[in-house]
Scaffold this motif. Structure first.
Motif, PDB file in Angstrom:
ATOM      1  N   PRO A   1       0.594  -0.705   0.155  1.00 19.29           N
ATOM      2  CA  PRO A   1       0.109  -0.101  -0.144  1.00 19.29           C
ATOM      3  C   PRO A   1       1.194   1.016   0.452  1.00 19.29           C
ATOM      4  CG  PRO A   1      -0.596  -1.724   1.469  1.00 19.29           C
ATOM      5  CD  PRO A   1       0.369  -1.879   0.932  1.00 19.29           C
ATOM      6  N   PRO A   2      -0.021   2.240  -0.428  1.00 20.47           N
ATOM      7  CA  PRO A   2       1.210   3.570  -1.094  1.00 20.47           C
ATOM      8  C   PRO A   2       1.035   4.493   0.993  1.00 20.47           C
ATOM      9  CG  PRO A   2      -0.416   3.402  -2.004  1.00 20.47           C
ATOM     10  CD  PRO A   2      -0.974   2.193  -1.568  1.00 20.47           C
ATOM     11  N   PRO A   3       2.434   4.920   1.325  1.00 23.33           N
ATOM     12  CA  PRO A   3       2.316   5.674   2.447  1.00 23.33           C
ATOM     13  C   PRO A   3       1.107   6.117   3.269  1.00 23.33           C
ATOM     14  CG  PRO A   3       4.769   5.780   1.503  1.00 23.33           C
ATOM     15  CD  PRO A   3       3.588   5.235   0.414  1.00 23.33           C
ATOM     16  N   LEU A   4       0.576   6.096   1.986  1.00 23.72           N
ATOM     17  CA  LEU A   4      -0.585   7.604   2.529  1.00 23.72           C
ATOM     18  C   LEU A   4      -1.205   6.345   3.543  1.00 23.72           C
ATOM     19  CD1 LEU A   4      -1.256  10.448   3.783  1.00 23.72           C
ATOM     20  CD2 LEU A   4      -2.554  10.650   0.893  1.00 23.72           C
ATOM     21  N   ILE A   5      -1.921   5.945   2.081  1.00 24.63           N
ATOM     22  CA  ILE A   5      -3.148   4.439   2.597  1.00 24.63           C
ATOM     23  C   ILE A   5      -2.100   4.334   3.680  1.00 24.63           C
ATOM     24  CG2 ILE A   5      -3.814   2.760   1.877  1.00 24.63           C
ATOM     25  CD1 ILE A   5      -4.263   3.885  -1.362  1.00 24.63           C
ATOM     26  N   LYS A   6      -0.920   3.175   4.084  1.00 25.04           N
ATOM     27  CA  LYS A   6      -0.550   2.689   4.624  1.00 25.04           C
ATOM     28  C   LYS A   6      -1.239   3.131   6.189  1.00 25.04           C
ATOM     29  CE  LYS A   6       3.396   0.296   4.027  1.00 25.04           C
ATOM     30  NZ  LYS A   6       4.428  -0.603   3.587  1.00 25.04           N
ATOM     31  N   GLY A   7      -0.684   4.654   5.881  1.00 23.95           N
ATOM     32  CA  GLY A   7      -0.314   5.706   7.553  1.00 23.95           C
ATOM     33  C   GLY A   7      -2.080   5.420   7.926  1.00 23.95           C
ATOM     34  N   TYR A   8      -2.920   5.801   6.361  1.00 25.58           N
ATOM     35  CA  TYR A   8      -4.274   5.810   6.967  1.00 25.58           C
ATOM     36  C   TYR A   8      -5.126   4.329   7.836  1.00 25.58           C
ATOM     37  CZ  TYR A   8      -5.314   9.915   3.794  1.00 25.58           C
ATOM     38  OH  TYR A   8      -5.536  11.263   3.458  1.00 25.58           O
ATOM     39  N   LEU A   9      -4.980   3.555   7.505  1.00 17.75           N
ATOM     40  CA  LEU A   9      -5.179   2.221   7.898  1.00 17.75           C
ATOM     41  C   LEU A   9      -4.287   2.092   9.185  1.00 17.75           C
ATOM     42  CD1 LEU A   9      -4.340  -0.499   4.761  1.00 17.75           C
ATOM     43  CD2 LEU A   9      -6.481   0.988   5.814  1.00 17.75           C
TER      44      LEU A   9
END
Length: 269
Positions: free
Chosen positions: A220-228
């Motif tokens: 997952p892209p870093p931003l999506i990973k951060g949201y999750l």
């Protein structure tokens, strides 16, 4: 991803965001106060979405060149992160931005940007205390993570200050490969992070995942990973945004679902 009210004056504010966040001290993190601040955010968005990512935008008549502008801008709160000031005290350039559409502003503009991509009917019970995040981007020279943390710190303070509890928005995945990575990411995340049925939404123009490879091993892209990591859930299958050339995954994050360590960090104020 993210027809027209050009922000010729500062938008009317229905809520009162903090004038400055505390994260981190080397950045200047503030909410736009005037047209000049909003224009700076729009120039950064144009540089990232159009010049870097190749989006095809249809700006409103009379819009200045080199700016990403749409009808929602004049109703949103715009959060800015600036690079450190120069030695002579000149403010740094805007290097990160989010725009936030509050419940009251969504009623004035007639809905959410996400509704152009998804049927959000099932989210109606949340809307009185739900904001929409959009047009998030960071300058390519500043993508080490600190800018996003600064933005999230200010957003957490904003939510707490105004008694808001739900954030929704779209996380975009590029489709230069034809959409196979996006389809694979959807297939991967639906198994572990899909929201319960009462919060599911439907794309208006769905990414045709059944016609694409969905078995690629993707990170997952870093931003999506951060949201999750912050407790976000995936609200449904991705929409296809032909103007931006992206697959957009609908996400929801609720303050009550923040893990304890993130709650302490982002809601300390």
């Amino acid at each position: 991803m993210s027809d027209l009210i050009a922000p010729s004056a500062a938008p009317r504010r229905s809520l009162h965001p903090a004038s400055r966040a505390s994260e981190p001290s080397r950045f200047d993190v503030a909410w736009a106060r005037d047209e000049g601040d909003v224009r700076a955010a729009q120039r950064l968005r144009y540089a990232v979405f159009v010049e870097e990512m190749g989006a095809r935008l249809a700006p409103p008549g009379g819009a200045p060149a080199g700016h990403d502008i749409d009808v929602f801008d004049d109703f949103c709160e715009h959060l800015l992160v600036r690079a450190p000031a120069s030695d002579d005290g000149e403010p740094g350039m805007v290097i990160g931005t989010y725009r936030v559409l509050t419940p009251a502003a969504a009623r004035r503009v007639g809905g959410l940007y996400s509704e152009t991509e998804f049927d959000l009917t099932r989210l109606r019970p949340l809307r009185a205390r739900m904001v929409e995040l959009g047009r998030s981007c960071v300058h390519p020279d500043w993508r080490s993570g600190g800018v996003i943390l600064a933005l999230w710190g200010a957003l957490g303070e904003f939510m707490a200050r105004n008694g808001l509890e739900t954030m929704i928005g779209c996380a975009s995945v590029g489709m230069r490969d034809g959409g196979h990575v996006a389809a694979s990411l959807w297939e991967q995340l639906r198994r572990t992070h899909l929201a319960s049925i009462e919060w599911r939404v439907r794309p208006r123009l769905a990414l045709p995942v059944e016609e694409l490879r969905s078995d690629l091993a993707v990170e997952p892209p870093p931003l999506i990973k951060g949201y999750l990591r912050c407790g976000a859930t995936l609200l449904g299958a991705p929409a296809w945004d032909p103007d931006f050339g992206t697959a957009d995954l609908p996400l929801m994050m609720r303050i009550g679902d923040l893990p304890a360590r993130y709650r302490r960090h982002f809601l300390a104020a």
